[in-house]
Scaffold this active site. Structure first.
Site, PDB file in Angstrom:
ATOM      1  NE  ARG A 120     -23.554 -15.402  -6.495  1.00 56.04           N
ATOM      2  CZ  ARG A 120     -23.494 -16.603  -6.515  1.00 56.04           C
ATOM      3  NH1 ARG A 120     -23.275 -17.507  -5.726  1.00 56.04           N
ATOM      4  NH2 ARG A 120     -24.127 -17.108  -7.757  1.00 56.04           N
ATOM      5  CE  LYS A 142     -14.743   6.564  -2.181  1.00 59.54           C
ATOM      6  NZ  LYS A 142     -14.470   7.800  -2.920  1.00 59.54           N
ATOM      7  CD  GLU A 184      -5.306  11.268  -2.124  1.00 60.73           C
ATOM      8  OE1 GLU A 184      -6.250  11.945  -1.283  1.00 60.73           O
ATOM      9  OE2 GLU A 184      -5.566  10.926  -3.312  1.00 60.73           O
ATOM     10  CE  LYS A 256     -10.742   6.772   2.949  1.00 64.72           C
ATOM     11  NZ  LYS A 256     -10.283   6.718   1.772  1.00 64.72           N
ATOM     12  CD  GLU A 266     -17.764   9.754  -2.437  1.00 67.36           C
ATOM     13  OE1 GLU A 266     -16.669   9.029  -1.980  1.00 67.36           O
ATOM     14  OE2 GLU A 266     -17.997  10.104  -3.549  1.00 67.36           O
ATOM     15  NE  ARG A 270     -15.263   6.884   1.583  1.00 65.93           N
ATOM     16  CZ  ARG A 270     -15.037   5.830   1.441  1.00 65.93           C
ATOM     17  NH1 ARG A 270     -15.801   4.718   2.035  1.00 65.93           N
ATOM     18  NH2 ARG A 270     -13.818   5.273   1.089  1.00 65.93           N
ATOM     19  CG  ASN A 274     -14.403  12.405  -3.767  1.00 67.30           C
ATOM     20  OD1 ASN A 274     -13.721  11.472  -3.593  1.00 67.30           O
ATOM     21  ND2 ASN A 274     -15.824  12.154  -3.677  1.00 67.30           N
ATOM     22  CG  HIS A 277     -10.083  13.306  -5.580  1.00 62.85           C
ATOM     23  ND1 HIS A 277      -9.348  13.859  -4.463  1.00 62.85           N
ATOM     24  CD2 HIS A 277      -9.499  11.949  -5.624  1.00 62.85           C
ATOM     25  CE1 HIS A 277      -8.388  13.014  -3.872  1.00 62.85           C
ATOM     26  NE2 HIS A 277      -8.518  11.730  -4.346  1.00 62.85           N
ATOM     27  CG  HIS A 281     -10.352  11.335 -10.840  1.00 62.40           C
ATOM     28  ND1 HIS A 281     -11.384  11.056 -10.196  1.00 62.40           N
ATOM     29  CD2 HIS A 281      -9.106  10.654 -10.138  1.00 62.40           C
ATOM     30  CE1 HIS A 281     -11.151  10.255  -9.034  1.00 62.40           C
ATOM     31  NE2 HIS A 281      -9.693  10.041  -9.013  1.00 62.40           N
ATOM     32  CG  HIS A 293      -4.436   9.466  -7.490  1.00 56.70           C
ATOM     33  ND1 HIS A 293      -5.443   9.550  -8.098  1.00 56.70           N
ATOM     34  CD2 HIS A 293      -4.725   9.588  -6.272  1.00 56.70           C
ATOM     35  CE1 HIS A 293      -6.688   9.939  -7.365  1.00 56.70           C
ATOM     36  NE2 HIS A 293      -6.140   9.756  -6.090  1.00 56.70           N
TER      37      HIS A 293
HETATM   38  P1  NAD Z   1       0.694   2.872  -7.176  1.00 54.27           P
HETATM   39  O1  NAD Z   1      -0.206   1.904  -6.562  1.00 54.27           O
HETATM   40  O2  NAD Z   1       0.538   2.886  -8.683  1.00 54.27           O
HETATM   41  O3  NAD Z   1       2.259   2.548  -7.017  1.00 54.27           O
HETATM   42  C1  NAD Z   1       3.030   3.537  -7.526  1.00 54.27           C
HETATM   43  C2  NAD Z   1       4.496   2.861  -7.797  1.00 54.27           C
HETATM   44  O4  NAD Z   1       5.222   2.778  -6.860  1.00 54.27           O
HETATM   45  C3  NAD Z   1       4.057   1.459  -8.474  1.00 54.27           C
HETATM   46  O5  NAD Z   1       5.040   1.112  -9.535  1.00 54.27           O
HETATM   47  C4  NAD Z   1       4.595   0.490  -7.310  1.00 54.27           C
HETATM   48  O6  NAD Z   1       5.105  -0.616  -7.691  1.00 54.27           O
HETATM   49  C5  NAD Z   1       5.730   1.554  -6.732  1.00 54.27           C
HETATM   50  N1  NAD Z   1       5.661   1.031  -5.368  1.00 54.27           N
HETATM   51  C6  NAD Z   1       4.654   0.984  -4.544  1.00 54.27           C
HETATM   52  N2  NAD Z   1       5.235   0.712  -3.193  1.00 54.27           N
HETATM   53  C7  NAD Z   1       6.574   0.861  -3.185  1.00 54.27           C
HETATM   54  C8  NAD Z   1       7.627   0.529  -2.270  1.00 54.27           C
HETATM   55  N3  NAD Z   1       7.344   0.561  -0.991  1.00 54.27           N
HETATM   56  N4  NAD Z   1       8.791   0.528  -2.799  1.00 54.27           N
HETATM   57  C9  NAD Z   1       9.102   0.841  -4.051  1.00 54.27           C
HETATM   58  N5  NAD Z   1       8.191   1.011  -5.014  1.00 54.27           N
HETATM   59  C10 NAD Z   1       6.825   0.705  -4.575  1.00 54.27           C
HETATM   60  O7  NAD Z   1       0.313   4.325  -6.672  1.00 54.27           O
HETATM   61  P2  NAD Z   1      -0.460   4.772  -5.525  1.00 54.27           P
HETATM   62  O8  NAD Z   1      -0.119   6.503  -5.663  1.00 54.27           O
HETATM   63  O9  NAD Z   1      -0.066   4.230  -4.198  1.00 54.27           O
HETATM   64  O10 NAD Z   1      -1.822   4.594  -5.866  1.00 54.27           O
HETATM   65  C11 NAD Z   1      -2.454   5.446  -6.974  1.00 54.27           C
HETATM   66  C12 NAD Z   1      -3.821   4.524  -7.276  1.00 54.27           C
HETATM   67  O11 NAD Z   1      -4.586   4.729  -6.056  1.00 54.27           O
HETATM   68  C13 NAD Z   1      -4.680   5.348  -8.425  1.00 54.27           C
HETATM   69  O12 NAD Z   1      -5.167   4.387  -9.124  1.00 54.27           O
HETATM   70  C14 NAD Z   1      -5.814   5.943  -7.415  1.00 54.27           C
HETATM   71  O13 NAD Z   1      -7.013   5.983  -8.102  1.00 54.27           O
HETATM   72  C15 NAD Z   1      -6.034   4.925  -6.310  1.00 54.27           C
HETATM   73  N6  NAD Z   1      -6.569   5.505  -5.201  1.00 54.27           N
HETATM   74  C16 NAD Z   1      -7.640   4.724  -4.575  1.00 54.27           C
HETATM   75  C17 NAD Z   1      -8.238   5.229  -3.358  1.00 54.27           C
HETATM   76  C18 NAD Z   1      -9.328   4.308  -2.604  1.00 54.27           C
HETATM   77  O14 NAD Z   1      -9.685   4.942  -1.815  1.00 54.27           O
HETATM   78  N7  NAD Z   1      -9.636   3.331  -3.162  1.00 54.27           N
HETATM   79  C19 NAD Z   1      -7.958   6.716  -2.861  1.00 54.27           C
HETATM   80  C20 NAD Z   1      -6.630   7.258  -3.632  1.00 54.27           C
HETATM   81  C21 NAD Z   1      -6.244   6.572  -4.639  1.00 54.27           C
HETATM   82  N1  GLY Z   2     -10.396   8.412  -1.374  1.00 55.03           N
HETATM   83  C1  GLY Z   2     -11.212   9.099  -0.975  1.00 55.03           C
HETATM   84  C2  GLY Z   2     -12.214   8.115  -0.503  1.00 55.03           C
HETATM   85  O1  GLY Z   2     -11.912   6.941  -0.040  1.00 55.03           O
HETATM   86  O2  GLY Z   2     -13.404   8.385  -0.031  1.00 55.03           O
END
Ligand code: NAD
Ligand code: GLY
Length: 389
Positions: A120, A142, A184, A256, A266, A270, A274, A277, A281, A293
């Protein structure tokens, strides 16, 4: 060292940004008083940084274990969360334990959701290793996984207990992933005109090595949770010096932190985060996650700008100016030739869709974004077609 606070009703957490922080993580975790830590990483990041992180926790006398899952959006699923939860149980992690999310935004989303659900809810700490996760995903709580082709369909808001950003790890990040983070960053520039103008002059897609010297606005001394820069709610007052990329990261985190402080769940402001996005998406889905992304968000920003012109919301010069920034960041290329109807269909599943039609964040001007609801499909289709000409 940059340090910013995210101030929320349930408590405040710090975001620390400095080169070399990875090796002192154990010391930084001690004040959280957890009996044991599970470090969750994808396979690539686990191999690169897992042993260093475990050594740091060991040195601080903190029992820990590294848990991994395969890279990629295909593994951002409830099944992965379930598998990890079984491994947490096997490790013996109890409610007095904690989780470290070591990796990009994907690991942050998956490990964050595991932390939200396991027993939980247990505390977790974000240690982002991609530029995208450093400037955006690691802050704000998020967490989510995909359900089939629907992005982030199953999730929770679960704020981290601490965020520890070490820009040195970006040295191993593949250039395409670095560029994705710049997508971003461009989004944050569109939220803050002064930052936009700074990015226009100081940042480029060539910057792969962190921290080259340059003139930069440093986001130190900000009030917790205040947006900085003339485009935001507080005046731009930081000194123009210091390492470039760290300061850019700190500036985005400052924006942020401010937005999340004012609108954690949001319900209003907030939503502006997006920008790009809704289209982005949809593009990720249509392109079957073959492009990162942040790249999809950048293309989504281009579509949003064209749509805003079509709806009479902004000047016709805005898409060209935004394109110039995206070009500088290495994010401008011919728009993929996909049927406009396929992209529209993919967007119909977006969480931001309401009964009356799609919701978009659209620009009025550089630094001024707005939520626009019930946009007619015909205008959306037209914007996609126009960008493909
Ligand atoms: P990712 O986490 O998929 O990483 C991309 C690749 O880079 C992976 O293969 C990873 O292993 C590699 N990698 C990561 N760090 C590394 C490093 N220092 N050296 C070498 N390789 C490395 O990609 P991302 O762009 O960081 O994240 C995208 C994801 O984040 C999506 O799923 C998206 O929906 C999500 N996201 C979430 C939020 C949120 O607020 N929660 C915001 C934006 C995006
Ligand atoms: N990535 C957008 C948010 O965290 O609201």
């Amino acid at each position: 060292m940059h340090r910013l606070d995210v101030v929320l009703p349930a408590g405040t957490y710090a975001v620390e940004i400095a080169s070399g922080l990875l090796d002192s993580l154990g010391q930084r975790l001690r004040p959280l008083h957890r009996q044991a830590w599970a470090v969750i990483a994808d396979a690539t990041v686990a191999a690169l940084y897992g042993p260093r992180l475990l050594a740091s926790l060991d040195q601080a006398g903190l029992p820990c274990r590294l848990l991994t899952f395969p890279d990629g959006e295909a593994h951002k699923t409830l099944a992965t969360v379930e598998t990890l939860s079984g491994q947490l149980l096997e490790f013996g992690l109890a409610r007095d334990g904690g989780i470290v999310a070591l990796g990009g935004g994907l690991v942050g989303d998956v490990a964050g959701l595991a932390a939200a659900l396991y027993m939980r809810g247990v505390p977790y700490v974000q240690v982002p290793t991609t530029l995208l996760a450093m400037i955006d995903a690691s802050v704000g709580g998020k967490t989510a996984v995909n359900l089939g082709e629907v992005k982030n369909c199953i999730g929770r808001f679960h704020q981290p207990a601490h965020v520890c950003i070490d820009p040195e790890v970006l040295q191993t990040l593949p250039p395409g992933e670095f560029a994705s983070g710049l997508g971003e960053l461009a989004k944050y520039a569109m939220l803050d005109k002064a930052f936009y103008e700074w990015v226009e002059h100081e940042i480029s897609g060539e910057i792969i090595s962190p921290d080259p010297p340059c003139a930069v606005p440093v986001a130190t001394g900000s009030q917790p949770g205040q947006t900085r820069g003339p485009g935001g709610s507080a005046p731009w007052s930081g000194p123009w010096s210091g390492p470039c990329l760290s300061a850019a990261i700190a500036h985005c985190v400052g924006i942020k932190a401010g937005v999340v402080t004012r609108d954690e769940l949001e319900s209003g402001e907030r939503m502006l985060l997006n920008y790009g996005h809704t289209f982005g998406h949809g593009l990720e889905t249509v392109l079957r996650f073959s492009r990162p992304h942040g790249w999809c968000v950048a293309q989504g920003m281009r579509l949003a700008a064209v749509l805003a012109v079509r709806l009479g919301l902004c000047d016709v010069s805005l898409p060209t100016r935004q394109d110039a920034l995206l070009k500088r960041l290495g994010l401008l290329e011919p728009f993929p030739s996909i049927p406009a109807s396929a992209l529209l269909a993919a967007m119909q599943t977006d969480k931001k869709k309401h009964a009356g039609g799609l919701t978009f964040v659209l620009p009025r001007a550089i630094g001024v974004l707005e939520v626009v609801r019930n946009v007619p499909d015909v205008d959306v289709l037209q914007a996609i077609t126009l960008l493909q000409l």
